[in-house]
Design a protein around this motif. Structure first.
Motif, PDB file in Angstrom:
ATOM      1  N   TYR A   5       0.773  -1.262  -0.133  1.00 24.04           N
ATOM      2  CA  TYR A   5       0.101   0.101  -0.002  1.00 24.04           C
ATOM      3  C   TYR A   5       0.929   1.015  -0.158  1.00 24.04           C
ATOM      4  N   ALA A   6       1.997   1.181   0.838  1.00 20.93           N
ATOM      5  CA  ALA A   6       2.789   2.393   0.886  1.00 20.93           C
ATOM      6  C   ALA A   6       3.560   2.664  -0.432  1.00 20.93           C
ATOM      7  N   LYS A  26     -11.003  -1.492   1.665  1.00 18.97           N
ATOM      8  CA  LYS A  26     -10.257  -0.436   1.526  1.00 18.97           C
ATOM      9  C   LYS A  26      -9.842  -0.512  -0.165  1.00 18.97           C
ATOM     10  N   GLU A  27      -9.989  -1.284  -1.105  1.00 20.51           N
ATOM     11  CA  GLU A  27      -9.962  -1.482  -2.349  1.00 20.51           C
ATOM     12  C   GLU A  27      -8.376  -1.290  -2.682  1.00 20.51           C
ATOM     13  N   LYS A  57      -4.017   0.868  -9.488  1.00 19.00           N
ATOM     14  CA  LYS A  57      -2.508   1.580  -9.364  1.00 19.00           C
ATOM     15  C   LYS A  57      -2.619   3.086  -9.242  1.00 19.00           C
ATOM     16  N   GLU A  58      -3.329   3.790 -10.100  1.00 20.92           N
ATOM     17  CA  GLU A  58      -3.644   4.991  -9.894  1.00 20.92           C
ATOM     18  C   GLU A  58      -4.545   5.474  -8.826  1.00 20.92           C
ATOM     19  N   GLN A  59      -5.204   4.607  -8.459  1.00 21.61           N
ATOM     20  CA  GLN A  59      -6.157   4.775  -7.319  1.00 21.61           C
ATOM     21  C   GLN A  59      -5.184   4.900  -6.167  1.00 21.61           C
ATOM     22  N   ASN A  63      -3.381   8.071  -2.721  1.00 19.74           N
ATOM     23  CA  ASN A  63      -3.566   8.028  -1.240  1.00 19.74           C
ATOM     24  C   ASN A  63      -2.233   8.694  -0.804  1.00 19.74           C
ATOM     25  N   VAL A  64      -2.740   9.546   0.360  1.00 25.12           N
ATOM     26  CA  VAL A  64      -1.524  10.271   1.061  1.00 25.12           C
ATOM     27  C   VAL A  64      -1.230   9.647   2.316  1.00 25.12           C
TER      28      VAL A  64
END
Length: 81
Positions: A5-6, A26-27, A57-59, A63-64
């Protein structure tokens, strides 16, 4: 899962106690049954649907990630003592 995720990398994982919560809700990727055939089928499906993979991947890149909330909680704990 959190490391992927990171790095904004989608996850393919097998069903576990927490995989639905950590990945599907969390998709962050896909979950399949815990057997080789299901894993093979899921991986082939992901690779055949390149648009879905690119979209995921774009989604994830949007994420911040920061440690502001954790740092503030830690600071509050330290200040209390």
């Amino acid at each position: 899962i959190d490391e992927a995720y990171a790095l904004a990398l989608p996850v393919l994982t097998v069903e576990t106690t927490s995989s639905t919560e950590m990945v599907l809700e969390k998709e962050h990727g896909w979950v399949c049954k815990n057997d080789q055939n299901s894993l093979n089928e899921a991986l082939c499906s992901i690779l055949k649907n390149e648009q879905d993979l690119v979209k995921m991947k774009e989604q994830l890149k949007k994420n911040v990630l920061d440690n502001k909330v954790a740092s503030e909680a830690f600071d509050m704990l330290v200040e209390e003592k």
